[in-house]
Each structure stands twice: as C-alpha cells, then as structure tokens.
Motif scaffolding. Structure first.
Motif, PDB file in Angstrom:
ATOM      1  N   LEU A  83      84.853  31.758  25.481  1.00 27.39           N
ATOM      2  CA  LEU A  83      85.658  30.623  24.832  1.00 27.39           C
ATOM      3  C   LEU A  83      85.545  29.393  25.819  1.00 27.39           C
ATOM      4  N   GLY A  84      85.824  28.072  25.385  1.00 26.91           N
ATOM      5  CA  GLY A  84      85.932  27.291  26.106  1.00 26.91           C
ATOM      6  C   GLY A  84      87.033  25.986  25.573  1.00 26.91           C
ATOM      7  N   MET A  85      87.769  25.428  26.217  1.00 28.73           N
ATOM      8  CA  MET A  85      88.727  24.446  25.500  1.00 28.73           C
ATOM      9  C   MET A  85      88.741  23.287  26.325  1.00 28.73           C
ATOM     10  N   VAL A  86      88.901  22.088  25.444  1.00 25.54           N
ATOM     11  CA  VAL A  86      89.337  20.912  25.962  1.00 25.54           C
ATOM     12  C   VAL A  86      90.789  20.671  25.415  1.00 25.54           C
ATOM     13  N   PHE A  87      91.652  20.713  26.695  1.00 27.69           N
ATOM     14  CA  PHE A  87      93.258  20.588  26.298  1.00 27.69           C
ATOM     15  C   PHE A  87      93.800  19.146  26.033  1.00 27.69           C
ATOM     16  N   GLN A  88      95.004  19.096  25.513  1.00 25.73           N
ATOM     17  CA  GLN A  88      95.260  17.996  25.093  1.00 25.73           C
ATOM     18  C   GLN A  88      95.552  17.003  26.341  1.00 25.73           C
ATOM     19  N   GLN A  89      96.051  17.751  27.513  1.00 24.19           N
ATOM     20  CA  GLN A  89      95.939  17.050  28.737  1.00 24.19           C
ATOM     21  C   GLN A  89      94.542  17.388  29.454  1.00 24.19           C
ATOM     22  N   ALA A  90      94.012  16.525  30.149  1.00 24.69           N
ATOM     23  CA  ALA A  90      92.615  16.670  30.991  1.00 24.69           C
ATOM     24  C   ALA A  90      92.735  17.868  31.855  1.00 24.69           C
ATOM     25  N   LEU A  91      93.865  17.940  32.414  1.00 24.52           N
ATOM     26  CA  LEU A  91      93.775  19.352  33.398  1.00 24.52           C
ATOM     27  C   LEU A  91      92.734  19.163  34.408  1.00 24.52           C
ATOM     28  N   LEU A  92      92.405  18.323  35.088  1.00 24.80           N
ATOM     29  CA  LEU A  92      91.424  18.294  35.939  1.00 24.80           C
ATOM     30  C   LEU A  92      91.865  18.872  37.436  1.00 24.80           C
ATOM     31  N   LEU A  93      91.320  19.517  38.155  1.00 20.05           N
ATOM     32  CA  LEU A  93      91.608  19.675  39.585  1.00 20.05           C
ATOM     33  C   LEU A  93      91.531  18.649  40.459  1.00 20.05           C
ATOM     34  N   PRO A  94      92.796  18.199  40.822  1.00 22.90           N
ATOM     35  CA  PRO A  94      92.757  17.018  41.899  1.00 22.90           C
ATOM     36  C   PRO A  94      92.108  16.965  43.310  1.00 22.90           C
ATOM     37  N   TRP A  95      91.637  18.209  43.672  1.00 24.38           N
ATOM     38  CA  TRP A  95      90.987  18.287  44.820  1.00 24.38           C
ATOM     39  C   TRP A  95      89.464  18.535  44.657  1.00 24.38           C
ATOM     40  N   ARG A  96      89.049  18.356  43.389  1.00 27.46           N
ATOM     41  CA  ARG A  96      87.747  18.225  43.167  1.00 27.46           C
ATOM     42  C   ARG A  96      87.169  16.827  42.495  1.00 27.46           C
ATOM     43  N   THR A  97      86.054  16.401  42.967  1.00 29.90           N
ATOM     44  CA  THR A  97      85.569  15.121  42.525  1.00 29.90           C
ATOM     45  C   THR A  97      85.103  15.259  41.124  1.00 29.90           C
ATOM     46  N   VAL A  98      84.934  14.219  40.262  1.00 30.63           N
ATOM     47  CA  VAL A  98      84.503  14.112  39.007  1.00 30.63           C
ATOM     48  C   VAL A  98      83.221  15.391  38.821  1.00 30.63           C
ATOM     49  N   ARG A  99      82.262  15.087  39.741  1.00 32.37           N
ATOM     50  CA  ARG A  99      81.214  16.223  39.476  1.00 32.37           C
ATOM     51  C   ARG A  99      81.498  17.666  39.787  1.00 32.37           C
ATOM     52  N   GLN A 100      82.231  17.904  40.811  1.00 30.09           N
ATOM     53  CA  GLN A 100      82.866  19.324  40.852  1.00 30.09           C
ATOM     54  C   GLN A 100      83.708  19.700  39.702  1.00 30.09           C
ATOM     55  N   ASN A 101      84.475  18.613  39.211  1.00 30.75           N
ATOM     56  CA  ASN A 101      85.387  19.185  38.103  1.00 30.75           C
ATOM     57  C   ASN A 101      84.209  19.576  36.803  1.00 30.75           C
ATOM     58  N   LEU A 102      83.140  18.731  36.753  1.00 30.99           N
ATOM     59  CA  LEU A 102      82.191  19.053  35.591  1.00 30.99           C
ATOM     60  C   LEU A 102      81.586  20.420  35.812  1.00 30.99           C
ATOM     61  N   LEU A 103      81.288  20.611  37.104  1.00 30.04           N
ATOM     62  CA  LEU A 103      80.521  21.835  37.389  1.00 30.04           C
ATOM     63  C   LEU A 103      81.411  23.050  37.441  1.00 30.04           C
ATOM     64  N   LEU A 104      82.478  22.967  37.217  1.00 28.44           N
ATOM     65  CA  LEU A 104      83.519  23.945  37.543  1.00 28.44           C
ATOM     66  C   LEU A 104      83.067  25.451  37.051  1.00 28.44           C
ATOM     67  N   SER A 105      82.801  25.548  35.699  1.00 30.31           N
ATOM     68  CA  SER A 105      82.126  26.611  35.079  1.00 30.31           C
ATOM     69  C   SER A 105      81.100  27.274  35.880  1.00 30.31           C
ATOM     70  N   HIS A 106      79.873  26.546  36.086  1.00 35.69           N
ATOM     71  CA  HIS A 106      78.911  26.657  36.901  1.00 35.69           C
ATOM     72  C   HIS A 106      79.216  27.301  38.212  1.00 35.69           C
ATOM     73  N   ASP A 107      80.065  26.692  38.859  1.00 30.42           N
ATOM     74  CA  ASP A 107      80.601  27.386  40.142  1.00 30.42           C
ATOM     75  C   ASP A 107      81.290  28.680  40.238  1.00 30.42           C
ATOM     76  N   LEU A 108      81.923  28.697  39.081  1.00 34.56           N
ATOM     77  CA  LEU A 108      82.447  30.225  39.063  1.00 34.56           C
ATOM     78  C   LEU A 108      81.588  31.262  38.614  1.00 34.56           C
ATOM     79  N   ASN A 109      80.483  30.912  37.879  1.00 31.33           N
ATOM     80  CA  ASN A 109      79.441  31.718  37.328  1.00 31.33           C
ATOM     81  C   ASN A 109      78.323  31.908  38.411  1.00 31.33           C
ATOM     82  N   GLY A 110      78.674  31.180  39.316  1.00 32.94           N
ATOM     83  CA  GLY A 110      77.481  31.465  40.560  1.00 32.94           C
ATOM     84  C   GLY A 110      76.036  30.842  40.187  1.00 32.94           C
ATOM     85  N   ALA A 111      76.273  29.626  39.299  1.00 29.81           N
ATOM     86  CA  ALA A 111      74.826  28.880  38.970  1.00 29.81           C
ATOM     87  C   ALA A 111      74.246  28.489  40.223  1.00 29.81           C
ATOM     88  N   PRO A 112      72.911  28.489  40.075  1.00 30.32           N
ATOM     89  CA  PRO A 112      72.184  27.964  41.262  1.00 30.32           C
ATOM     90  C   PRO A 112      72.296  26.431  41.303  1.00 30.32           C
TER      91      PRO A 112
END
Ligand SMILES: Nc1ncnc2c1ncn2[C@@H]1O[C@H](COP(=O)(O)OP(=O)(O)OP(=O)(O)O)[C@@H](O)[C@H]1O
Ligand SMILES: Nc1ncnc2c1ncn2[C@@H]1O[C@H](COP(=O)(O)OP(=O)(O)OP(=O)(O)O)[C@@H](O)[C@H]1O
Ligand SMILES: [Mg+2]
Ligand SMILES: [Mg+2]
Lengths: 260, 281, 341, 281, 260
Positions: A83-112
């Motif tokens: 499942l993936g969801m875009v919430f009504q609020q953006a819910l970004l992580l304030p300690w991650r840059t835009v790029r790091q926020n975009l790649l959150l699921s990649h990071d969590l799943n250990g993508a190269p």
C-alpha cells in the motif's frame, strides 16, 4: 459483496463511527460496499466530511472499522510494497531533504543507492523541484511540500496507491501536469489507484470509475463507470462525452448537498 | 483619512549606510551578559559579607573564594581531583544515556513492558541514592565503578521520561506512512520515532548532564578518597569554607560547560525544530 | 530561640529561658538520647530551662549552626572548635560529654595486628576519608615513622554497611570511634583495640557555646548543663531504664519486630556504657562535670601535630571553667525523675 | 491469482457473539501486571535470601521487610514520619512548580533574562544540595522550611528545562495568528504557549515529583529529627535494616502514587495529544 | 510607488530572499510594488512557490523583508483588529472546541459572552458545522478544519483580511457557497481583502483586481482590473466578460509557466 478473483481490495458492509471526546457518536461511514478490481483507477468524490479520508485510512489499516469486512486479494506481495498513500497533509520528515524524503521507501527497503539517485532525479524533474532537491521541507512552499508527498508515494510504487486530495494545494497548471504524469505512470504499470478529489473534471479525466459519496452518514450514492477511451489526454476534456459525465456527477453531488 | 503611514518597516539597518546601529543591551552576546550579571551579583555578595560581617566559616567573600580557587588550581590539586570527578560524570552520563534510551525503547515498543516494568522503574527512582549508596559500594566496590553507577542512576530518570514523552509524540499518520512503506518496527523507531523524539531527548540530556554532576559528588560523599566531592568533605572537615566554595564554583563551571555543549550540539542535531528567534520580532 | 534567647531575654511563655541545642549525630540513639532525657525526666523544668534539641550530621555543621546564630549550644568534638578558634571565632566548652577522645584504632579478629607498626601494608577502614578517625590514623602512623601511603584507607561508612565490610573481610583494621567498635562487638565481631599511647589523655569534646553568650548569661548555661548532667548520671545508674526511656521518646531507636528485644536492650546498654563509662567513671561522684584544662591543651597539641591547625589557641579561648562546679552541684539523691513530661 | 483473501479484518470480537474473546497478557490492566511482576521479583528475592543465606544486615528478606512495615504502620510511627515527609514533598513540589514555571515564563518572554539569567540558574543547579545544607539550615532554620526549600531545589530544574522546551516549541504561525488577533504578550503566553507546552510540562512534572521525594529525604538526612529520611538514618544506626527497607518501600509507594496522579491528570488535561494507543495495532 | 491617501497597504520595491540551511539563497520575492486601496478585494494567483504566501506573511509582519518598504495607511485602529489571516494550514488550537476556536479573537478581546454566542451560531450555520460546534479539531475532517479556520478569521472581522488558499481543501459546492458568503460579508463592510487562490474563475468572480505572479524570482507579471458589475452572483460566471477575464489570466499564467 463478495471478493472477485481480480479484486485488489473489497469492503463489505463497512460501518465506521467515531466516539467523540465529549460523548456522542459520529457515523463516518455507513454500509459501504466497494470492490476495486486489480489495476483499476477509481476516484472518490463527495462533500467535505463525508468519510473519504476515513475510507482510505481503513484500507491503510490506520483506523479500525466498527463493523464489516475488509479484504485484499490478488497477487499482492506479502507485507511490503503493498500500500502507498498520499495524505491530505504532506507529512514530510523535517530532518530529510527533498531528495531524501522522495527516496524514503527506497531507503527503508535497502535499495541500491545508484539506481535510487536516477529515480529521484527523474521524479524531481517531474515535480518541478530539481532546484530544491537539497532543501529541507520547512524551506518549501505549501504546494511544493505537497508535491514532494506525491512524489514519495510514486517512487514507492505500491500495488495499491491511495491519494487523498493530492492536488489540493496546487495551481491549475501544475495540477494538470501532475495529473497527466500520474496517468502516464498508471498506464505503464496499471496499479490499482484510489483517488480522492474535489475536482469532478479531474475525477472523470483520470478514472475508470467514480464513486460519489453522500454526507453524514457517509454512504455511496452511486458508482459511475467512465467509458472514455484510453490513453486520455488533456484534450479529452473537450469531448462531449466528458462533459456529460461531469454534468451527471455534479448533478448527483448537488442533489446530495441540497438534501441536507 | 491621513496621508502619513502609521507604520513603516524599512530596509534593515545593516543595509542602509549612514545610520549608526543602536546597540541594545539584549543584542550583546550571551556570555557577556551572563558574565556581567555574575560579576554584579558577586560584587553584591562581597559587599554583603563586608557590611553584615558574615563569618567566613559560613559564607566566605567571593574574593577569598577566588583566591582559594586560584591557589588550588595553581598547585594542581583541584585539577587532579576535578579530572577524577569529570571521568565519573562522563562515564555515568554515558551509562545513563544508554540505559535510558534502551528502556525508553522497550517501554514505547512493548505495551507489556510499559504496563508491567515501567511502574517498577518509577518506584525504584524514589529511593534516595544516598540510602542505597552503601549497597552500591558493596556490589561495585569502593573504586570508580560505584561512583559511575550512582551518577548514572541519578541522570537516568529525567532522560528516560523525556525520551518516552518524545517517542510517544510521534505523529500516528507518519507511523502509518512508514508501515505502508514496509518499514520494520526497528526502522520506524530509528528513522521516525527517534528523530521525532530528538528535541525532547535533548531537553532530557540537558537535565541528565546537570544531575550527573550532582550524582558524582553525592557518590564521592559516601565513600571515596579522591574527586571534588571528597575535597568538599575534606574542606568541610577542616572548615576551609573558601575552598569548599571554590569547588562548588568548579562544579558550576563543569555544569554550565556541559549545558552549553548539549544545547549547541542539540541545536545542530535538531536543526529543523522551531527556531525561537522567529518568535521574537 | 535564636541568639537573643541565650541572653535570657527571649523567654518562653512559661517564663523559662529557651535554648537551642544541636547535637552531633546522624540520628538519635541511646547515647545522644541520654542528653534529651533531661527534658523527659523533668530535670530541665526543675531548672527553669526550655531546650530544643536538634541534630547535625557532623561536628563542623553543629559548630556552624552556633556560629551562624541558628543554635545556642552545640555538642561536638573539639576539632572544628580548634579550627574555628584559630580563625578568630571564639566558642568555649562549658561541660564535657565525651570522656576522652572517642577515636581509636582497632584490629579485626584474625588480622594478626597488635600494634600500629603492624598496620604497614594493611587495609584500614574509616567511616569517611575525612573523619577524625582517619586523622588519628595518620598521626599514629607518623608517630611510628610511617605515612598514610603505607596503608590503604578504605571508607566503609557506618551502620550495616560498616559491619558488612568487616564481615566480608574488606578491611584488616579500623580507625573509628568507640561506639562503632561496641556495635561491632554486639554483632559478634570481636575487634581488639590497638594501643595508641596518650590517647585517653586527650579531651573528647562536649557542650559549647559562644564565648560572649557564656559571659553574658552564665546562669542559663549552668542550668542547662546541670539538667543534662543529672540525666547523664541517672542513665549511668539506670542503664536499662534509660534505654527504655529513650525508646519511648524516640520510637525509631526501638528494635524492629524481627529483632530480639532482650538482645537489643543488652546491646544498647553496652553502647550507653561505652559512651558514659569513660565520662562518669564513678556515678556517685559528680566532679566529672569539670573539664581538665590540661586535657584540652593536650588535644590542641595533638591537633597541631595532626596538622588540623597551624597554631595552638590558648586553652582559655576554647574553655570556660567557671560553670563546671555549679553544673556538678547535685548528689545522687537529686536524681529523682519528676513525672515524665 | 488466488480467490482467497490474504488478510481479513473482521468485526471486532466484542460485537460478534459466540466467539470467546482471547485475553492476552498485555490486555490485563496495568496495575495487575505491575503488581504481578513485583510479586514475582519479591518471591525471587525471598528465595535468594534463603538459598544464599544472605545476612539480614545486607539485604533482608521481603517477608522481614513486610513485617517491619506492618508493625511500623500499626503502631503509627511510620505514618507520622511519612506525614511529615509527605508535607515536605508536596510543599516543596508546589514551590518548585511555581518557581520553575515563573522562571520558564521569564526566560521565554525576555531574551535578556534568557541570555543573562538562565546560564546562572543552570550554574547553580550543579551545586549538590548536601554541600550547601549548612547555609540552607542557617537561612531557613532547622524546621520544615529548610527541607521544603531543599526539596524544591531538587525538583525545580527538570521541570524548568521541560517547561522552557515546551514553551519554545510553540508554532510560530500560531503566534502570528494570535498577534493578528490583537493578543497581548500575556494572552499569547496563557492562551497559546502554555497550553502548547503542557505535554512537555507534564513530563517535567513527572520527573519533578519523583525528585521531590528524593529531595525531601536528602534534606532530612542533612539535619532533621523526624520524617522518613530521618528514620532511614536512625535505623541504619540501630542496624534495623528491615525497617530501612520498609521505609524505602513507603517512599516507592509515595513516588508511584504521585507518578500515577500526574500521569492520570496529565492525560485529562492534555486530552488532545497523540494517543499512544493509536500507534499500537 | 507612493502611498495614496486611500491605500490600506502598500509595498514598494519589496525584495525577500531566504538563506537556505545548506547555504545558498532562494529569492522568494523580487521588486514587488503593490498598493491595495482601502476596501478593495484583491486576488493573487501564480504558480506554486512563486511567493504568494511570503507576500502575505510580510504584510502580517511574520516575515521580515530583505529590502523595500511596507506601509499601512488610512484609518486603521491601532494595533488591534487590524490584520486577520486564514493560513494555508488551518492552525486550529487542539484544546478548543470548534465554537471556541471560532470565538478566539472575541475571547482575546474580552467580548461579552452573549453576543459572541449568536455570532458563533450564525457562523457555524454558514460553515455547515452546526452539528460539530462542540467537537475538537482532531475530530474533524481536513475540509472541516479549514472551514473553521476561515470562520475564525471572518468572526475576527479585521480591517485587512488575508486569505491564503482558504478554499483549497473544499469540495466545489462548499467552495462556491463560502465564496459567495465571503462576498456578501465583504459587500456589507468593504474591508480590504487579499485573497490567494489557485482557481482563476474564483479570483475573477470575487475580486476588483487580480495580481498575476511569476515564479522564481516571484515578480508581479500583471495586475488586471476586473470590471464586472457588483453585486456578483454565481451566475456571473456565465457572462462573456467573465470568460474573457478567465482566458486572459490563464493565458498569462501559461506563458509564465512555459517560460521556465
Ligand atoms: N522558511 C523558508 N525558508 C527558506 N525558503 C523558503 C521559506 N519559505 C518559503 N521559501 C521559499 O520561498 C519561495 C516562495 O514560497 P511561498 O510559500 O511564498 O510560495 P507560494 O507562492 O505560497 O506557493 P504555494 O502556492 O505552493 O503555497 C519558495 O521557493 C520557497 O521554497
Ligand atoms: N479522529 C476522529 N475522531 C472523531 N471523528 C472523526 C475523526 N476523524 C474523522 N471524524 C469524523 O468523521 C467524518 C468523516 O471524516 P473524513 O475525514 O473521512 O472526511 P473527508 O470525506 O475526508 O472530508 P474532507 O473532504 O473534508 O477531507 C467527519 O464527520 C469527521 O468529523
Ligand atoms: Mg479528508
Ligand atoms: Mg503558499
């Protein structure tokens, strides 16, 4: 409603009520039957407070339903990537840059890292945020934050993508453009999409089916199949069939509204 | 209607040449203001000691304290004791950080631990360290270990409560988002709950560091032959009150240094948190 | 009360003079409780004195209370008084409480230690590295041509902790005060005294007050002293009654339900006799209330040797010899408790 | 593709008749779990004392402690001492709350106080209360006042830091909104900053209450002839270790009661804060 | 640009740049000259991230400008009741009920309780939240929260009302209705309104003037006077003049967009 073999998700007799802090119950969803076939693009429209977000949250497993059944079917990978969801609020992580926020699921799943970078760059370009890749969320405007939230879900690339008014904070042009991008991505993979929007034309332009909901208690008024040829483009808006769908849905919404 | 504007925000002073910037007191650097106030208070204290003829056996004059501090630093005795105490503080503090964060992790991840273990942890916290220090001496010996443990015990609780508070205030929607991304429990903790809790944890670290200083001293009171706590006892025995106060001044210096280190690092680590300065203009 | 009270001006409603007395002890026990018996047995009322007894953890703190004007009288050992006198703060003893210096060295059973010389290389337990016991150890070692580096000083506290440390064999010898040794003995650890020459010739401490207050209102202090002296003498004569009286006044000194009461009585009598035995060798004679100036002088010599002080204060500065006779002005026949208050 | 659903969330157990609800350990009430674990630990302790023949002078058996506690409660001595200590705790805690919130107010409202005064407040916090006890006794007397002050001094700092942390984390946009509504500084504090800080303040109160308990005991150690801290000292002298542990048990009970009172009231006051339970399913 | 006697607020040569956490500057506004006459309804449209929110925040005094002058004129009461803002986020106080949130400015200004109640009831009805008067914000849907935020600013009734995409999270019907309500309130008092929106028709329907902004650096591309008769109603949308304005503004936005 029984689960067809090709249904990605099905809700049967779903009822959801919230107990208020000050006592009293608010019925958010009542007797909702909905089956979403695998690969369908389904939009949900309805007045504010009719239970659209609640519906998505129930499917996410974020809110418990009070009565009824929720089932998933089909060839879904276990647990992850489902499942993936875009919430009504953006819910970004304030300690991650835009790029790091975009790649959150990649990071969590250990993508190269290498492949991720290319994906992030492409997504940044699509979102018009290339210059803002290394900025932090609180350095972005409201619309920019929302775009990052959308991009994050698209990068995640789930089997079922749920979007809760993703384009609400965007100007018309960015909105159209991202809508077309979304359609393009969907045409490629045909993932299941549940899309909540307040824009009736948008719902018609993008979807296979549009669910029209009524307010308090949140019920499904009608489900309308959109029989417009695919692939669709912005020009589809100018076809008479499109106009008819829009008028029909608007009329439905109006009658629901005035009934209250 | 008037033609004059009733408020005009102009170019900031820095950009417009010619107008000399009016320096207000509050714009001075913090260390200067704090030192200034400290000097003021010390002067008042000195005067009070002279005017009211206070016995130096109870409250010595700041000048006498300064003299004693200087001579103690010059002959190296205070520094060597301070080094012992500092080691206890730092080791005890580190131990407390590890323990508090681990317990906070368990309490927030497992409802069973939260319900069954946490109340017992709270219950043990009311036991005065001085009261169980003898037991600690028996278990951990008279060496540094028992002091480090006492220090850690004192620093542990404020950090624990703040860490739990911080971990609990994670946005549930964000947890749902992480779950949908297939994050494991550990990932949710490390990538979401922990960073979300950081502002609160930093506040807890601040308190913990200050209590670690007190903790080390209390531990040394109970049984030790070195360290600043020992010096306090020794000078108390010999009624060398100036030296006692000199040691207290050193403790304050250690405390305030730790405080500023934590606040400074905290600000860098939690760079995204609300900037206070935005509230003040 | 406060400073003004010791001038005898701030009288209580009953017309009594009120004095604040701070006793050096971490908690009341049968030894210090024998002082407060003066109130319980009615001796203070007979003298027209009201006394408020409080405690201080160390002699230093007790003396500071007097210097700070928070107390009129302190019961303390002489080290802080000597040090304060050297810094120009005059406080004088007017009545003894400890027979002679209460500190001493003792050997743990089977440690093979018989003399100070045997201590070389051994572990010596002290309550606290800065206690008078530790100071005594240092001077005793110095007299034998050793230094504290020749032994290992181990702070082991008091009470249960101390007994456990001795039991565990953490120390070979001890440098503490007399009642702690008695306490060990009651627990079946038969520590033996290590002789330190001349120790029992040193003044042990007692009741003290600011010099000017003593000069201004000697009667009040004499009356207080006499009342307390009576109660001490009475306790010496009736130790078991004294123990039980203290239990009654201070229930926290009573043995717990899991302890044997008869043994507790015997143990506490032993403590009481340790404390009062040296002070009142013969209960029939009350001349013990006078302090021998020579013993005070010898203590000053010892403190100088121990480097507690750098110059010897004159004995007159720390001792008021005018009240001793009056304080002792009672006979055993006067020791009739009036009904408990 | 399969016809079976790989996950089905059904009607909650309560609503569907017939299926007996499976009670999991974690669903038991908290007090039951905590008490259960406590009983378990005490049993293990009792067994250890018997098996290893531990001297009652080091660690008495829980049964002996319970006996001592019971007799002390029955004859009223422990209760009267506890009442003294409880008064000191509550008064000291209240004093600390007032002082900490006032200082936090000043620090967050005035940059001058923040820069000049706050570092000095931090500096004083490292001074062990035991070391300045004589001064406190002389200033505040040997009565209850000096104990209350010591208690307050110990409870003050954790609350102060948390209150400041909380007050600073107010959303600047909301401050702007209040300003635009013509709110005064005081109104912004009372109506916005203070409520926003409440979750953090509640965490601080929790720590402060626990430290108030320790503070009262430490104060009584320094010089007092009544209260539970005094009883600890007295029983240490009479080697009545069971009673010492009985008093520690009472302190734990006081501490845990205060903790639960604060947590319960806190949850009601800060009703809007993230509900933890939402994170756990 | 000098301050005319009837200008409520005027910006002259305003420049705003943010310094980024990672170094580098982002120019949010460049050389903005704008005077808003007293009583004018002014809309601002422009692509996401062009500086609309920044502009409003500068007028609010919430953000400092880097260069230029901001001045207020006219008969403005001192300090209080001057500015009011609906933010892009609802910014409700979670410890106050819907009614209490609506009456925030009344409470702050010590208004008598009786009159406030009536005002709150009227506003609740307008917002369609009568049933939710005693609920807390986290018991509301996204759109409901946004409506409370709008209601709060209207109850406050400031001399200059600023609204940052107030209707973004609302469905079309609620949106139209609230737009008309806003217009009605405005017709009554003729307060100055600065209105940021992504809906071009909305901006034309409501405003006296529409400011079209360009993205990065945020500049004013053109200011268009809307010469449609007042009072306006939803039917105004169907007039040819309306359509022309919309087309003209859309074209402007398009050209600005494609220039990037
Ligand atoms: N606090 C900040 N720090 C740094 N940059 C900022 C900050 N706030 C805004 N910006 C930048 O200023 C520019 C303008 O932002 P602003 O929020 O005014 O845009 P906007 O027109 O309101 O957009 P939207 O329609 O998406 O809300 C953006 O490029 C943004 O990245
Ligand atoms: N946590 C909650 N507690 C109590 N009631 C709630 C909660 N969340 C939602 N509701 C109520 O449930 C109903 C449906 O809310 P939901 O958020 O699903 O609406 P929505 O269709 O998404 O509306 P919008 O378009 O405004 O976002 C509303 O009446 C709301 O008040
Ligand atoms: Mg919603
Ligand atoms: Mg914006």
């Amino acid at each position: 409603m029984t689960l067809a073999t090709t249904d990605a998700v099905a809700l049967t007799g779903v009822h959801k009520s919230y107990t208020s802090k000050r006592g009293g119950e608010v019925v958010a969803l009542d007797d909702v039957d909905l089956a979403v076939p695998q690969g369908q693009f389904l939009s949900i429209v309805g007045p504010s407070g009719c239970g659209k977000s609640t519906l998505l949250k129930i499917i996410m497993g974020q809110t418990r339903l009070s009565r009824g059944t929720l089932s998933f079917g089909g060839e879904l990978p276990e647990g992850r990537h489902r499942l993936g969801m875009v919430f009504q609020q953006a819910l970004l992580l304030p300690w991650r840059t835009v790029r790091q926020n975009l790649l959150l699921s990649h990071d969590l799943n250990g993508a190269p890292a290498g492949g991720s970078d290319r994906i992030a760059d492409e997504m940044l370009a699509k979102l018009g945020l290339t210059d803002f890749a290394d900025k932090y969320p609180n350095e972005l405007s409201g619309g920019m934050q929302q775009r990052v939230g959308i991009g994050r879900a698209l990068v995640h690339d789930p089997q079922i993508l749920m979007m809760d008014e993703p384009f609400g904070a965007l100007d018309a042009l960015t909105r159209d453009q991202l809508g077309m991008d979304l359609l393009e991505i969907w045409e490629r993979d045909r993932k299941t999409v549940l899309f909540v929007t307040h824009s009736v034309p948008e719902s018609v332009l993008l979807s296979d089916r549009v669910v029209v909901m009524t307010a308090r208690p949140g019920r499904i008024a009608e489900i309308i199949d959109i029989d417009l040829p695919r692939p669709r483009a912005l020009e589809t808006i100018n076809t008479p069939a499109f106009g008819e769908y829009v008028t029909r849905i608007r009329r439905l919404l109006n009658s629901e509204h005035s009934a209250h | 209607m008037t033609t004059t504007s009733d408020r005009t925000t102009s170019v900031p002073a820095g950009a417009s040449a010619g107008r000399p910037p009016r320096k207000r007191l509050v714009d001075q650097p913090g260390w200067l203001l704090a030192t200034g106030l400290a000097v003021l208070l010390l002067t008042a204290w000195e005067a009070a000691v002279v005017v009211f003829d206070v016995s130096p056996l109870i409250v010595p004059a700041p000048s006498a304290v300064a003299l004693s501090l200087w001579s103690g630093l010059a002959d190296g005795t205070l520094l060597s004791h301070a080094w012992i105490t500092l080691q206890e503080i730092l080791l005890g503090f580190s131990l407390a950080v590890v323990a508090a964060l681990s317990v906070a992790f368990l309490v927030t991840q497992s409802r069973l631990v939260d319900k069954a273990v946490f109340p017992l942890v709270v219950a043990t916290q009311t036991i005065p360290k001085v009261a169980i220090a003898p037991v600690l001496l028996i278990w951990f010996g008279t060496g540094m270990t028992s002091k480090v443990v006492t220090t850690a015990l004192l620093a542990f609780f404020p950090l624990l409560v703040n860490a739990i508070h911080g971990l609990r205030s994670t946005d549930p929607d964000q947890v749902a988002m992480f779950r949908s991304f297939g994050a494991t429990r550990g990932q949710i903790f490390r990538r979401l709950q922990f960073p979300s809790a950081l502002p609160s944890i930093v506040a807890g670290l601040d308190v913990a560091a200050i209590f670690a200083v007190t903790g080390a001293i209390v531990a040394e009171f109970v049984g030790s032959t070195e360290g600043l706590g020992y010096v306090i006892q020794a000078t108390n025995f010999t009624l060398d009150v100036s030296r006692t106060f000199a040691v207290l001044a050193m403790l304050s210096a250690i405390g305030i240094t730790l405080h500023f280190i934590i606040v400074t690092i905290g600000k860098r680590v939690v760079f995204w948190a609300n900037d206070v300065s935005r509230l003040d203009h | 009360a406060g400073v003004s009270a010791c001038g005898g001006s701030a009288d209580s409603a009953a017309g009594d003079t009120s004095l604040d007395v701070v006793v050096t002890t971490a908690a009341w026990s049968v030894e210090t409780g024998s002082i407060t018996l003066a109130d319980q047995l009615g001796f203070l009322r007979e003298e027209g004195i009201q006394a408020n007894f409080t405690t201080a953890k160390s002699g230093t703190e007790a003396v500071q209370q007097v210097i700070g004007g928070n107390a009129d009288v302190a019961v303390a050992t002489p080290e802080p008084v000597m040090i304060a006198a050297q810094q120009g703060t005059d406080m004088q003893y007017f009545m003894p409480f400890y027979g002679h210096v209460i500190y001493g060295l003792a050997a743990v059973p089977d440690s093979g230690i018989g003399s100070v010389a045997d201590l070389r290389g051994k572990r010596v337990g002290v309550t606290n590295a800065n206690s008078t016991g530790a100071t005594l150890l240092r001077t005793a070692l110095k007299a034998e041509g050793m230094s504290e580096n020749d032994v290992t000083i181990v702070p082991i506290g008091v009470g249960a902790q101390q007994i456990t440390a001795v039991r565990n064999g953490d120390v070979d010898a001890l440098a503490m005060y007399d009642t702690l040794y008695t306490s060990l003995r009651t627990q079946g650890i038969d520590v033996t005294d290590i002789p330190v020459p001349g120790l029992d010739q040193l003044f042990g401490g007692g009741f003290l007050a600011p010099k000017d207050a003593l000069a201004e209102n000697p009667e009040a202090y004499e009356k207080l002293g006499r009342a307390v002296a009576k109660s001490l003498a009475w306790a010496r004569l009736h130790p078991e009654d004294a123990v039980r009286a203290v239990w009654e006044a201070k229930p926290e000194t009573r043995p717990g339900p899991d302890q044997d009461e008869q043994k507790a009585v015997q143990d506490q009598i032993a403590m009481l006799e340790t404390r009062l035995g040296a002070l009142i060798p013969d209960p029939q004679v009350s001349s013990w209330t006078e302090i021998d100036p020579a013993s005070v002088d010898r203590f000053a010599d010892w403190a100088l040797q121990a480097e507690l002080i750098t110059g010897k204060p004159p004995v007159e500065d720390v001792l008021d010899t005018n009240l001793g006779t009056g304080i002792g002005g009672f006979t055993p026949a006067d020791l009739q408790p009036s009904a408990g208050s």
